[in-house]
Design a protein around this motif. Sequence first.
Motif, mmCIF file in Angstrom:
data_model
loop_
_atom_site.group_PDB
_atom_site.id
_atom_site.type_symbol
_atom_site.label_atom_id
_atom_site.label_comp_id
_atom_site.label_asym_id
_atom_site.label_seq_id
_atom_site.Cartn_x
_atom_site.Cartn_y
_atom_site.Cartn_z
ATOM 1 N N GLY A 82 9.385 -84.420 63.868
ATOM 2 C CA GLY A 82 9.870 -83.470 64.858
ATOM 3 C C GLY A 82 10.104 -82.089 64.282
ATOM 4 N N TYR A 83 9.326 -81.758 63.230
ATOM 5 C CA TYR A 83 9.525 -80.480 62.550
ATOM 6 C C TYR A 83 8.562 -79.441 63.122
ATOM 7 C CZ TYR A 83 9.919 -77.025 58.838
ATOM 8 O OH TYR A 83 10.136 -75.866 58.136
ATOM 9 N N GLU A 84 9.106 -78.326 63.600
ATOM 10 C CA GLU A 84 8.289 -77.295 64.237
ATOM 11 C C GLU A 84 8.220 -76.011 63.424
ATOM 12 O OE1 GLU A 84 9.811 -76.778 68.174
ATOM 13 O OE2 GLU A 84 9.176 -78.784 68.849
ATOM 14 N N GLY A 85 8.844 -75.991 62.247
ATOM 15 C CA GLY A 85 8.789 -74.810 61.390
ATOM 16 C C GLY A 85 7.459 -74.673 60.687
ATOM 17 N N TYR A 86 7.318 -73.604 59.913
ATOM 18 C CA TYR A 86 6.064 -73.357 59.210
ATOM 19 C C TYR A 86 5.889 -74.368 58.075
ATOM 20 C CZ TYR A 86 2.363 -71.061 56.570
ATOM 21 O OH TYR A 86 1.187 -70.799 55.918
ATOM 22 N N HIS A 87 4.707 -74.952 57.985
ATOM 23 C CA HIS A 87 4.392 -75.875 56.900
ATOM 24 C C HIS A 87 2.900 -75.783 56.611
ATOM 25 C CE1 HIS A 87 2.528 -78.860 59.662
ATOM 26 N NE2 HIS A 87 3.416 -78.361 60.520
ATOM 27 N N SER A 88 2.524 -76.093 55.391
ATOM 28 C CA SER A 88 1.126 -76.012 55.001
ATOM 29 C C SER A 88 0.914 -76.808 53.731
ATOM 30 C CB SER A 88 0.713 -74.549 54.773
ATOM 31 O OG SER A 88 -0.641 -74.460 54.374
ATOM 32 N N GLU A 89 -0.300 -77.261 53.555
ATOM 33 C CA GLU A 89 -0.667 -77.964 52.331
ATOM 34 C C GLU A 89 -0.650 -76.999 51.147
ATOM 35 O OE1 GLU A 89 -4.947 -79.505 50.864
ATOM 36 O OE2 GLU A 89 -4.221 -80.499 52.680
ATOM 37 N N LEU A 90 -0.035 -77.439 50.052
ATOM 38 C CA LEU A 90 -0.036 -76.699 48.799
ATOM 39 C C LEU A 90 -0.773 -77.522 47.759
ATOM 40 C CD1 LEU A 90 3.738 -75.685 48.674
ATOM 41 C CD2 LEU A 90 1.853 -74.169 49.219
ATOM 42 N N ASN A 91 -1.513 -76.847 46.901
ATOM 43 C CA ASN A 91 -2.216 -77.543 45.821
ATOM 44 C C ASN A 91 -1.666 -77.103 44.481
ATOM 45 O OD1 ASN A 91 -4.570 -77.176 48.127
ATOM 46 N ND2 ASN A 91 -4.533 -79.174 47.181
ATOM 47 N N VAL A 92 -1.458 -78.068 43.597
ATOM 48 C CA VAL A 92 -0.821 -77.808 42.312
ATOM 49 C C VAL A 92 -1.671 -78.397 41.203
ATOM 50 C CG1 VAL A 92 1.263 -78.113 40.931
ATOM 51 C CG2 VAL A 92 1.447 -77.937 43.419
ATOM 52 N N LEU A 93 -1.842 -77.629 40.141
ATOM 53 C CA LEU A 93 -2.510 -78.106 38.934
ATOM 54 C C LEU A 93 -1.636 -77.726 37.746
ATOM 55 C CD1 LEU A 93 -5.001 -79.373 37.549
ATOM 56 C CD2 LEU A 93 -5.947 -77.058 37.383
ATOM 57 N N ASP A 94 -1.041 -78.717 37.128
ATOM 58 C CA ASP A 94 -0.118 -78.468 36.017
ATOM 59 C C ASP A 94 0.978 -77.504 36.481
ATOM 60 O OD1 ASP A 94 -1.740 -80.166 34.489
ATOM 61 O OD2 ASP A 94 -2.996 -78.501 33.800
ATOM 62 N N ASP A 95 1.036 -76.300 35.906
ATOM 63 C CA ASP A 95 2.065 -75.332 36.296
ATOM 64 C C ASP A 95 1.534 -74.265 37.250
ATOM 65 O OD1 ASP A 95 4.071 -76.526 34.766
ATOM 66 O OD2 ASP A 95 3.440 -75.471 32.964
ATOM 67 N N MET A 96 0.363 -74.503 37.837
ATOM 68 C CA MET A 96 -0.263 -73.531 38.741
ATOM 69 C C MET A 96 -0.268 -74.069 40.171
ATOM 70 S SD MET A 96 -4.269 -72.416 38.901
ATOM 71 C CE MET A 96 -4.389 -72.535 37.129
ATOM 72 N N MET A 97 0.160 -73.233 41.113
ATOM 73 C CA MET A 97 0.194 -73.636 42.515
ATOM 74 C C MET A 97 -0.645 -72.695 43.360
ATOM 75 S SD MET A 97 3.548 -73.963 45.005
ATOM 76 C CE MET A 97 4.073 -75.499 44.231
ATOM 77 N N THR A 98 -1.276 -73.229 44.391
ATOM 78 C CA THR A 98 -1.963 -72.380 45.366
ATOM 79 C C THR A 98 -1.508 -72.762 46.770
ATOM 80 O OG1 THR A 98 -3.880 -73.830 45.746
ATOM 81 C CG2 THR A 98 -4.036 -72.268 43.918
#
Length: 339
Positions: free
Chosen positions: A146-162
């Motif tokens: 029931g969450y209507e806030g902003y959300h998106s897939e994040l990708n992480v490699l070791d200490d790097m996030m996109t």
Amino acid sequence: MSKPRIAIVPGDPSGIGPELIAKLLNDTGVTEAANIVLVGDSHLWEQGAQQADLPVPLTPITEAELAAQEGVHHLDLETISADEIQISTVTEAGGRSSLRCLDKAMDLAQAGLVDGILFAPFNKASMTSAGLNAEDEHRYMARYLGYEGYHSELNVLDDMMTTRVTSHIGLKEVAENITQEAILKAINLANETLLRAGKSRPSIAVAALNPHAGDNGKFGREEIDILEPAIAKAQAKQMNVTGPWPSDTVFLKAKRGEVDAVVTMYHDQGQIAIKLLGFERGVTVAGGLPIPAATPAHGTAFDIAGQNKANVSATRQAFNLLVRMAKTHHAERSQETQL
């Protein structure tokens, strides 16, 4: 708290998920880092143990006992019969099992009985045939919660996030969906997620949309008219953000550890870089949801399912990140309870 409590879901029964979790549970330091609840049918975990040729403890526990749980326990479900499992095959039964196990893990999280969810790879075709009715499992989770806030897939490699401003849309639609608001949401999501993962002041680079960052408008004005003003607004909120950087060089900065996250404009802009740099270590985070959730970034690998060939590295990275996020989530929830 000494250790967070993590719910682990086996993923698609036909893929490498059960095998991966068996290998994870036998990896050094895993059971010391968190209290673990295996959510799913006992024969799925036994299947993983057989595939990996490793032991998987199945000490039963009830929901009523979870609040005081220490160690590794099993919350038994009946979501699929053993004879319905077809290794390396898309099936409605596999999708139904995946959804029911995930639903139960989310129920536990909403009840405050677990601090985070680790799920082994799902198969979207199987889940869709079983009634997923969402673009992916992340949006399914948001709807279920029931969450209507902003959300998106994040990708992480070791200490790097996109993270990305646009995601699963056609390339010809990308430019019209690049707005200041969308960029700011992506920047904020990266910043908040990194803070929850333990970064005190995250450094974020924003990738350009056009070649050479538009070359002062020669190759497009999006950088001048949209990206630069959005970055300035983020900086005015005291976020450590720079850019727009040409997308063919920004990941060199990330690889050298000069930034913690890169905000990209579209799906493949970041995914190609991440997967080239470390496909077998990549992690996907359900960013923005009220419950920490993570999974290895690779898929169900039907081509090697059941052959004891699955590499556990990405699953271990997902577990490690989730433990850090779950500790923050638990602390925040405890503080809210005291107020």
